[in-house]
Design an enzyme around this catalytic site. Sequence first.
Site, PDB file in Angstrom:
ATOM      1  CE1 TYR A 182      45.032   1.564 -31.582  1.00 23.66           C
ATOM      2  CE2 TYR A 182      43.464   3.310 -31.101  1.00 23.66           C
ATOM      3  CZ  TYR A 182      44.219   2.239 -30.693  1.00 23.66           C
ATOM      4  OH  TYR A 182      44.143   1.820 -29.387  1.00 23.66           O
TER       5      TYR A 182
ATOM      6  N   GLY B   9      27.818 -11.630 -26.307  1.00 24.74           N
ATOM      7  CA  GLY B   9      27.034 -12.842 -26.494  1.00 24.74           C
ATOM      8  C   GLY B   9      26.978 -13.339 -27.916  1.00 24.74           C
TER       9      GLY B   9
END
Length: 310
Positions: free
Chosen positions: A52, A204
């Site tokens: 990472y 969303g």
Amino acid sequence: MTRMTTLAGHDPAPFAFGAMQFGGGADRAASAAMYDACRAAGLRHFDTAWTYTGGDSERILGALCAAERDEVFVATKVGYTGGASEANIRGQVDESRARLKMDVIDLLYMHRFDDDTPLEITVETLARLQSDGVIRHIGVSNYAAWQVMKAACIAARFGTRIDAIQPMYNLVKRQAEVELLPMCKSEAITPVCYSPLGGGLLTGKYAAGGSGRLTEDQRYAARYGQAPMHDAARGLVDIAREVGVDPATLAVAWVAAHDAQPVPILSARSAAQLAPSLDGMRFEMGADLYARLAGLMMAPPPATDRIEEA
């Protein structure tokens, strides 16, 4: 059942935080703010990887944990590049420990399966690292169920076991339900599930015209590019509005509510973005709501493919 989450001492809920954005999408200040928010919420399991952000994820996480090393549970992953040979595993583990400034890693995962290295070599290396006190628990990530069980059989020959697996799992990516989660429940292996928000799809934001991994990263665009997934995300937003919580809260709580007791790995780029996911730690997911959310996306067929027996 002996569970790794018990060994990790999670309280009040077995959630983890993924530091993939540390040193990338989140600078040091944002990383520190998210770490502090996790600790304030009672979360103590932190996940990173050798690969990472060029090592900055491990460096930043290690610095944040330094003052309370005995109070946190730190996992990292090796072998995403370079394979699963003894030399590569040991080299990356040593580098990870140096970056983290930790003598012992609580949980070490093989980041992915390596077809080119005999599994016996990989597992023996992990077992020796454990017996030498370099790591406490052994895990695997992105393995198929047969690969996990093969590794478990080899581990038993060395007097150890596979304690954890790290699969992708969320409302619209449910393949883990076919074999991995039942295997975990049967064999007392802890599933620590990444991407509970589906790359942000289940927040969303894309339904509202927002941008993020699905619009910026071709891998995520392909992974979550199917229309039924976006339909399910819109349905989640509607239910969240009805219930009066953030969609992310429902999404992570749904993952945690599976009877195999998954540990969702939360992640974000800022403390504000993380807050709704942390709220999922204390959200009470009733059976009816769980079933309603599950109904937003077709479940995968059983391993036998005899759908009438599911």
